[in-house]
Structures are given as C-alpha cells and as structure tokens.
Motif scaffolding. Structure first.
Motif, PDB file in Angstrom:
ATOM      1  N   GLN A 264       0.853  -1.189   0.000  1.00  0.00           N
ATOM      2  CA  GLN A 264       0.000   0.000   0.000  1.00  0.00           C
ATOM      3  C   GLN A 264       0.888   1.238   0.000  1.00  0.00           C
ATOM      4  N   ASP A 265       0.495   2.227  -0.802  1.00  0.00           N
ATOM      5  CA  ASP A 265       1.124   3.538  -0.755  1.00  0.00           C
ATOM      6  C   ASP A 265       0.033   4.578  -0.951  1.00  0.00           C
ATOM      7  N   ASP A 266       0.390   5.805  -1.216  1.00  0.00           N
ATOM      8  CA  ASP A 266      -0.613   6.867  -1.368  1.00  0.00           C
ATOM      9  C   ASP A 266      -1.511   6.678  -2.586  1.00  0.00           C
ATOM     10  N   GLU A 267      -1.010   5.964  -3.591  1.00  0.00           N
ATOM     11  CA  GLU A 267      -1.729   5.839  -4.859  1.00  0.00           C
ATOM     12  C   GLU A 267      -2.369   4.474  -5.095  1.00  0.00           C
ATOM     13  N   PHE A 268      -1.731   3.410  -4.601  1.00  0.00           N
ATOM     14  CA  PHE A 268      -2.182   2.048  -4.911  1.00  0.00           C
ATOM     15  C   PHE A 268      -2.349   1.194  -3.666  1.00  0.00           C
ATOM     16  N   LEU A 269      -3.163   0.162  -3.832  1.00  0.00           N
ATOM     17  CA  LEU A 269      -3.315  -0.889  -2.843  1.00  0.00           C
ATOM     18  C   LEU A 269      -3.194  -2.200  -3.607  1.00  0.00           C
ATOM     19  N   ALA A 270      -2.446  -3.134  -3.064  1.00  0.00           N
ATOM     20  CA  ALA A 270      -2.323  -4.460  -3.673  1.00  0.00           C
ATOM     21  C   ALA A 270      -2.728  -5.491  -2.639  1.00  0.00           C
ATOM     22  N   PHE A 271      -3.539  -6.452  -3.089  1.00  0.00           N
ATOM     23  CA  PHE A 271      -3.999  -7.499  -2.184  1.00  0.00           C
ATOM     24  C   PHE A 271      -4.175  -8.797  -2.944  1.00  0.00           C
ATOM     25  N   ARG A 272      -4.120  -9.896  -2.196  1.00  0.00           N
ATOM     26  CA  ARG A 272      -4.223 -11.236  -2.782  1.00  0.00           C
ATOM     27  C   ARG A 272      -5.598 -11.438  -3.424  1.00  0.00           C
ATOM     28  N   ASP A 273      -5.598 -12.082  -4.576  1.00  0.00           N
ATOM     29  CA  ASP A 273      -6.839 -12.441  -5.247  1.00  0.00           C
ATOM     30  C   ASP A 273      -7.525 -13.528  -4.427  1.00  0.00           C
ATOM     31  N   ILE A 274      -8.842 -13.439  -4.280  1.00  0.00           N
ATOM     32  CA  ILE A 274      -9.556 -14.433  -3.470  1.00  0.00           C
ATOM     33  C   ILE A 274      -9.676 -15.787  -4.174  1.00  0.00           C
ATOM     34  N   LYS A 275      -9.425 -15.813  -5.493  1.00  0.00           N
ATOM     35  CA  LYS A 275      -9.426 -17.065  -6.252  1.00  0.00           C
ATOM     36  C   LYS A 275      -8.136 -17.143  -7.060  1.00  0.00           C
ATOM     37  N   PRO A 276      -7.008 -17.385  -6.383  1.00  0.00           N
ATOM     38  CA  PRO A 276      -5.725 -17.360  -7.085  1.00  0.00           C
ATOM     39  C   PRO A 276      -5.604 -18.468  -8.130  1.00  0.00           C
ATOM     40  N   VAL A 277      -4.944 -18.125  -9.242  1.00  0.00           N
ATOM     41  CA  VAL A 277      -4.744 -19.082 -10.330  1.00  0.00           C
ATOM     42  C   VAL A 277      -3.292 -19.553 -10.408  1.00  0.00           C
ATOM     43  N   ALA A 278      -2.459 -19.022  -9.518  1.00  0.00           N
ATOM     44  CA  ALA A 278      -1.046 -19.417  -9.443  1.00  0.00           C
ATOM     45  C   ALA A 278      -0.566 -19.161  -8.017  1.00  0.00           C
ATOM     46  N   LYS A 279       0.660 -19.582  -7.751  1.00  0.00           N
ATOM     47  CA  LYS A 279       1.228 -19.406  -6.406  1.00  0.00           C
ATOM     48  C   LYS A 279       1.145 -17.940  -5.971  1.00  0.00           C
ATOM     49  N   ILE A 280       1.473 -17.040  -6.876  1.00  0.00           N
ATOM     50  CA  ILE A 280       1.361 -15.604  -6.601  1.00  0.00           C
ATOM     51  C   ILE A 280       0.299 -15.033  -7.528  1.00  0.00           C
ATOM     52  N   HIS A 281      -0.755 -14.495  -6.938  1.00  0.00           N
ATOM     53  CA  HIS A 281      -1.825 -13.853  -7.710  1.00  0.00           C
ATOM     54  C   HIS A 281      -2.432 -12.784  -6.823  1.00  0.00           C
ATOM     55  N   PHE A 282      -2.193 -11.553  -7.197  1.00  0.00           N
ATOM     56  CA  PHE A 282      -2.743 -10.423  -6.452  1.00  0.00           C
ATOM     57  C   PHE A 282      -3.223  -9.355  -7.429  1.00  0.00           C
ATOM     58  N   LEU A 283      -3.939  -8.406  -6.894  1.00  0.00           N
ATOM     59  CA  LEU A 283      -4.476  -7.303  -7.693  1.00  0.00           C
ATOM     60  C   LEU A 283      -3.835  -6.003  -7.233  1.00  0.00           C
ATOM     61  N   VAL A 284      -3.480  -5.160  -8.187  1.00  0.00           N
ATOM     62  CA  VAL A 284      -3.043  -3.806  -7.886  1.00  0.00           C
ATOM     63  C   VAL A 284      -4.180  -2.894  -8.325  1.00  0.00           C
ATOM     64  N   ILE A 285      -4.680  -2.095  -7.386  1.00  0.00           N
ATOM     65  CA  ILE A 285      -5.779  -1.182  -7.717  1.00  0.00           C
ATOM     66  C   ILE A 285      -5.380   0.250  -7.378  1.00  0.00           C
ATOM     67  N   PRO A 286      -5.806   1.184  -8.208  1.00  0.00           N
ATOM     68  CA  PRO A 286      -5.590   2.586  -7.836  1.00  0.00           C
ATOM     69  C   PRO A 286      -6.587   2.967  -6.751  1.00  0.00           C
ATOM     70  N   LYS A 287      -6.166   3.840  -5.857  1.00  0.00           N
ATOM     71  CA  LYS A 287      -7.084   4.296  -4.817  1.00  0.00           C
ATOM     72  C   LYS A 287      -8.142   5.225  -5.403  1.00  0.00           C
ATOM     73  N   GLN A 288      -7.832   5.835  -6.528  1.00  0.00           N
ATOM     74  CA  GLN A 288      -8.834   6.616  -7.244  1.00  0.00           C
ATOM     75  C   GLN A 288      -9.714   5.636  -8.013  1.00  0.00           C
ATOM     76  N   HIS A 289     -11.022   5.837  -7.969  1.00  0.00           N
ATOM     77  CA  HIS A 289     -11.962   4.913  -8.615  1.00  0.00           C
ATOM     78  C   HIS A 289     -12.033   5.149 -10.123  1.00  0.00           C
ATOM     79  N   PHE A 290     -11.672   4.107 -10.877  1.00  0.00           N
ATOM     80  CA  PHE A 290     -11.879   4.046 -12.316  1.00  0.00           C
ATOM     81  C   PHE A 290     -12.741   2.812 -12.540  1.00  0.00           C
ATOM     82  N   VAL A 291     -13.742   2.908 -13.389  1.00  0.00           N
ATOM     83  CA  VAL A 291     -14.682   1.793 -13.581  1.00  0.00           C
ATOM     84  C   VAL A 291     -14.016   0.581 -14.213  1.00  0.00           C
ATOM     85  N   SER A 292     -13.194   0.792 -15.235  1.00  0.00           N
ATOM     86  CA  SER A 292     -12.559  -0.329 -15.926  1.00  0.00           C
ATOM     87  C   SER A 292     -11.430   0.182 -16.806  1.00  0.00           C
TER      88      SER A 292
END
Length: 139
Positions: A23-51
């Motif tokens: 986590q930093d001022d701009e992004f949050l990264a967290f583990r995917d709840i349905k991982p498809v590999a040993k490491i699978h996480f999501l990086v999301i901007p803290k600002q909301h973008f639809v897609s």
C-alpha cells in the motif's frame, strides 16, 4: 456502480477485509480471493476508475506505475519475474467495476482453464503492455 458501493473502494477504506501485500498513497495491492497461481494479487488505484475501458491517454503514467508496482511486488514475494502475466479483464468480463491489474506468477503452473481466462490480448483480457499500446495510440 458508484464508488460508494464498490467492494474495492471499501477495501481501500478498510471497511472490507483483504490480504494486503502493498500500500502507498496511490495504490493498494492485495491477494486475489481465487488465485490461479502461487502468486496472484491485484493492484488497484485508490482513485476509482470503472474499468480499463474508462482510461484515456492521460492515464498512461498511471498504468505504467501500476505495472512497476506489480512487478516489484512479485519480485519481493519471490516470484519468477520472467514468468508473469500482468493484465486487465475487459468489460463485460470484469466482475468488479473498479480498475484492477491482475499480477500472476508463475504462469507455467496455471491450468488450461486459467490460461484461457487470462489469455493475453484476447477480447476479455488485455495485457498491461497491450493496454499501454492502446492508450498511446490515442495521443
């Protein structure tokens, strides 16, 4: 979906749980709840973008920073940086209406089905590099 009803915005605010790995001022990264590999996480901007489809050329640096963030986290988690998949599901194939970068390693361990779901540059999944190419073409 509005930002106040967005599950990822709730994770950012701390009102919903997640296995946060960065986590930093701009992004949050967290583990995917349905991982498809040993490491699978999501990086999301803290600002909301639809897609990914809501981005334009002004967002090129945002996507570049998301990519760097994802690669750095994979490296810190001991993932194989030479065997990664970084990308976005494209509407209507994204289940959460908040921009999120899938960061996956190693891809060699993904099942046939998961390779299909995260197939690079398909109608439903755009790699981060293809997304950047598309955004740069809009300049």
């Amino acid at each position: 979906m509005s930002a106040e009803n967005c599950i990822f915005c709730k994770i950012i605010s701390g009102t919903e749980p997640a296995q946060v790995c960065y986590q930093d001022d701009e992004f949050l990264a967290f583990r995917d709840i349905k991982p498809v590999a040993k490491i699978h996480f999501l990086v999301i901007p803290k600002q909301h973008f639809v897609s990914v489809n809501s981005l334009n050329a002004d967002n090129i640096s945002l996507v570049e920073r998301m990519k760097e963030c994802g690669k750095n986290i994979i490296n810190e988690l001991g993932g194989d940086i030479t065997d990664i998949r970084l990308g976005f599901h494209c509407p209507p194939f994204n289940s959460i209406k908040h921009l999120h970068l899938h960061c996956i390693s190693p891809t060699k361990d993904m099942s046939f089905l998961h390779n299909l779901m995260f197939r690079p540059n398909s109608w439903w999944f755009s790699t981060v590099d293809q997304t950047l190419e598309n955004l740069k073409s809009k300049i």
